[in-house]
Design an enzyme around this catalytic site. Structure first.
Site, PDB file in Angstrom:
ATOM      1  N   ASP A  14       0.735  -1.226  -0.106  1.00  0.00           N
ATOM      2  CA  ASP A  14       0.000   0.115  -0.090  1.00  0.00           C
ATOM      3  C   ASP A  14       0.912   1.297  -0.011  1.00  0.00           C
ATOM      4  O   ASP A  14       0.571   2.216   0.591  1.00  0.00           O
ATOM      5  CB  ASP A  14      -1.072   0.032   1.519  1.00  0.00           C
ATOM      6  CG  ASP A  14      -1.941  -1.074   1.077  1.00  0.00           C
ATOM      7  OD1 ASP A  14      -2.047  -1.864   0.274  1.00  0.00           O
ATOM      8  OD2 ASP A  14      -2.816  -1.314   2.240  1.00  0.00           O
ATOM      9  N   ASP A  54      -4.725  -0.640  -1.455  1.00  0.00           N
ATOM     10  CA  ASP A  54      -6.150  -0.736  -1.118  1.00  0.00           C
ATOM     11  C   ASP A  54      -7.117   0.140  -2.176  1.00  0.00           C
ATOM     12  O   ASP A  54      -6.436   0.915  -3.088  1.00  0.00           O
ATOM     13  CB  ASP A  54      -6.288   0.365   0.213  1.00  0.00           C
ATOM     14  CG  ASP A  54      -6.310  -0.606   1.475  1.00  0.00           C
ATOM     15  OD1 ASP A  54      -6.350  -1.614   1.406  1.00  0.00           O
ATOM     16  OD2 ASP A  54      -6.393   0.403   2.306  1.00  0.00           O
ATOM     17  N   HIS A  56     -10.958   0.572  -2.661  1.00  0.00           N
ATOM     18  CA  HIS A  56     -12.041   0.701  -2.201  1.00  0.00           C
ATOM     19  C   HIS A  56     -13.100   1.221  -3.087  1.00  0.00           C
ATOM     20  O   HIS A  56     -12.842   2.415  -3.573  1.00  0.00           O
ATOM     21  CB  HIS A  56     -11.997   1.529  -0.742  1.00  0.00           C
ATOM     22  CG  HIS A  56     -11.188   0.801   0.416  1.00  0.00           C
ATOM     23  ND1 HIS A  56     -11.073  -0.274   0.710  1.00  0.00           N
ATOM     24  CD2 HIS A  56     -10.046   1.504   1.263  1.00  0.00           C
ATOM     25  CE1 HIS A  56     -10.176  -0.793   1.709  1.00  0.00           C
ATOM     26  NE2 HIS A  56      -9.551   0.512   2.062  1.00  0.00           N
ATOM     27  N   HIS A  60     -17.204   1.948   1.230  1.00  0.00           N
ATOM     28  CA  HIS A  60     -16.818   1.001   1.896  1.00  0.00           C
ATOM     29  C   HIS A  60     -17.033   1.225   3.337  1.00  0.00           C
ATOM     30  O   HIS A  60     -17.047   2.150   3.865  1.00  0.00           O
ATOM     31  CB  HIS A  60     -15.374   1.124   1.644  1.00  0.00           C
ATOM     32  CG  HIS A  60     -14.530  -0.136   2.199  1.00  0.00           C
ATOM     33  ND1 HIS A  60     -13.714  -0.227   3.324  1.00  0.00           N
ATOM     34  CD2 HIS A  60     -14.310  -1.556   1.737  1.00  0.00           C
ATOM     35  CE1 HIS A  60     -13.406  -1.508   3.317  1.00  0.00           C
ATOM     36  NE2 HIS A  60     -13.754  -2.169   2.666  1.00  0.00           N
ATOM     37  N   SER A  62     -15.156   0.692   5.943  1.00  0.00           N
ATOM     38  CA  SER A  62     -14.088   1.286   6.660  1.00  0.00           C
ATOM     39  C   SER A  62     -14.227   2.752   6.879  1.00  0.00           C
ATOM     40  O   SER A  62     -13.418   3.451   7.543  1.00  0.00           O
ATOM     41  CB  SER A  62     -13.014   0.788   6.564  1.00  0.00           C
ATOM     42  OG  SER A  62     -12.283   1.373   5.073  1.00  0.00           O
ATOM     43  N   HIS A  97     -10.408   7.034   1.955  1.00  0.00           N
ATOM     44  CA  HIS A  97      -8.799   6.764   1.459  1.00  0.00           C
ATOM     45  C   HIS A  97      -9.145   5.545   0.173  1.00  0.00           C
ATOM     46  O   HIS A  97      -9.679   4.947   0.195  1.00  0.00           O
ATOM     47  CB  HIS A  97      -7.960   6.400   2.497  1.00  0.00           C
ATOM     48  CG  HIS A  97      -8.229   5.009   2.932  1.00  0.00           C
ATOM     49  ND1 HIS A  97      -9.107   4.855   4.167  1.00  0.00           N
ATOM     50  CD2 HIS A  97      -7.609   3.823   2.948  1.00  0.00           C
ATOM     51  CE1 HIS A  97      -9.300   3.489   4.439  1.00  0.00           C
ATOM     52  NE2 HIS A  97      -8.524   2.996   3.554  1.00  0.00           N
ATOM     53  N   LYS A 122      -6.749  -4.756  -3.092  1.00  0.00           N
ATOM     54  CA  LYS A 122      -7.587  -5.368  -2.127  1.00  0.00           C
ATOM     55  C   LYS A 122      -8.563  -4.359  -1.519  1.00  0.00           C
ATOM     56  O   LYS A 122      -8.468  -3.310  -1.695  1.00  0.00           O
ATOM     57  CB  LYS A 122      -6.552  -5.841  -0.880  1.00  0.00           C
ATOM     58  CG  LYS A 122      -5.655  -4.873  -0.311  1.00  0.00           C
ATOM     59  CD  LYS A 122      -4.856  -5.268   0.382  1.00  0.00           C
ATOM     60  CE  LYS A 122      -3.638  -4.291   1.291  1.00  0.00           C
ATOM     61  NZ  LYS A 122      -4.579  -3.431   2.005  1.00  0.00           N
ATOM     62  N   GLU A 129     -13.503  -5.248   5.812  1.00  0.00           N
ATOM     63  CA  GLU A 129     -12.340  -4.634   5.855  1.00  0.00           C
ATOM     64  C   GLU A 129     -11.339  -5.630   5.597  1.00  0.00           C
ATOM     65  O   GLU A 129     -11.410  -6.789   5.841  1.00  0.00           O
ATOM     66  CB  GLU A 129     -12.067  -4.039   7.205  1.00  0.00           C
ATOM     67  CG  GLU A 129     -10.662  -3.334   7.483  1.00  0.00           C
ATOM     68  CD  GLU A 129     -10.522  -2.097   6.663  1.00  0.00           C
ATOM     69  OE1 GLU A 129     -10.327  -2.365   5.302  1.00  0.00           O
ATOM     70  OE2 GLU A 129     -10.467  -1.134   6.961  1.00  0.00           O
ATOM     71  N   ALA A 166       0.709   0.420   6.467  1.00  0.00           N
ATOM     72  CA  ALA A 166       1.251   0.741   7.759  1.00  0.00           C
ATOM     73  C   ALA A 166       1.723  -0.416   8.413  1.00  0.00           C
ATOM     74  O   ALA A 166       0.956  -1.436   8.487  1.00  0.00           O
ATOM     75  CB  ALA A 166       0.564   1.618   8.342  1.00  0.00           C
ATOM     76  N   CYS A 170      -1.713  -2.952   7.861  1.00  0.00           N
ATOM     77  CA  CYS A 170      -1.774  -3.945   6.525  1.00  0.00           C
ATOM     78  C   CYS A 170      -0.480  -4.508   6.504  1.00  0.00           C
ATOM     79  O   CYS A 170      -0.348  -5.742   6.062  1.00  0.00           O
ATOM     80  CB  CYS A 170      -1.883  -2.902   5.335  1.00  0.00           C
ATOM     81  SG  CYS A 170      -3.571  -2.264   5.405  1.00  0.00           S
TER      82      CYS A 170
END
Length: 228
Positions: A14, A54, A56, A60, A62, A97, A122, A129, A166, A170
């Site tokens: 990511d 990511d 999304h 999403h 999250s 994000h 992903k 999530e 991070a 992830c």
């Protein structure tokens, strides 16, 4: 393990604009400072080099913006398995994000895409999530699986080296799942940063329990890749 059986893979987790200063909506402090380490690793003869994203949808689960009266970073929500309501877990809410097709979802330009063999997207299922590059935490049944484990096995991979963003989310989840899938797994410390830097040692200990070592760019584990 004999040297000729050592087939390492690099997973760059990511490294996207939204996770990096100065403009990322979920920027990790000093996130761009991992770039020199990542680029040094990209020059090494890994069997396969994978970048994850990511990716999304706007709705999403999250995103705090998709929950009434919920704040990013502070509040949590319950993820429910769409196929098995008895299986649930709590997840932290974030600012919007890495929305599909946006600038924030792009891999940072400092990353040399010509050296990347595969990009794994992903977090595409809005109800779930997915921190790990392998699959979501739900198991009965699994909701989202990227196919990464099978892909690495097809390439004969024995060892996995993880970097990116991070460390406490992830990267941690990806490394733990790599170890669970039977790969000898490392996180290169200089190649990752945490959302919450204060938990670094706690996460390092959690990884160790799961069989994952946090190693140095200048250590013997990385040096071995150069000799592969």
């Amino acid at each position: 393990m004999a040297t000729n059986q050592f087939k390492p893979a690099l997973i760059i987790v990511d490294l996207q604009e939204d996770f990096c200063p100065p403009n990322g909506s979920l920027a990790v402090t000093d996130g761009r400072k991992v770039i020199p380490t990542v680029n040094k690793l990209l020059d090494l003869p890994f069997v396969i080099k994978v970048a994850t994203k990511d990716w999304h949808p706007q709705d999403h689960i999250s995103f705090a913006s998709n929950h009434a009266n919920k704040k990013p970073f502070v509040d949590f929500t319950t993820v429910i398995n769409p196929s098995n309501p008895a299986e649930t877990y709590e997840t932290r809410l974030w600012p919007d994000h890495c929305v599909q097709g946006t600038k924030g979802a792009e891999l940072i330009p400092e990353l040399d895409l010509t050296k990347i063999d595969e990009v794994v997207e992903k977090g595409q299922v809005k109800e779930v999530e997915m921190y790990s590059a392998f699959y979501d935490p739900l198991e009965n049944p699994r909701v989202s699986d990227s196919g990464l484990a099978g892909f690495l096995r097809e390439k004969g991979v024995t060892d996995v080296y993880c970097v990116g963003l991070a460390f406490d989310y992830c990267v941690k989840s990806t490394a733990i799942d790599a170890a669970k899938e039977g790969f000898k797994t490392y996180v290169v410390g200089e190649g990752t940063k945490a959302v919450d830097p204060a938990v670094w040692e706690e996460v390092k200990g959690e990884l160790k329990v799961k069989g994952v070592e946090v190693v140095s760019l200048n250590g013997q584990e990385v040096a071995r890749v150069g000799k592969a």
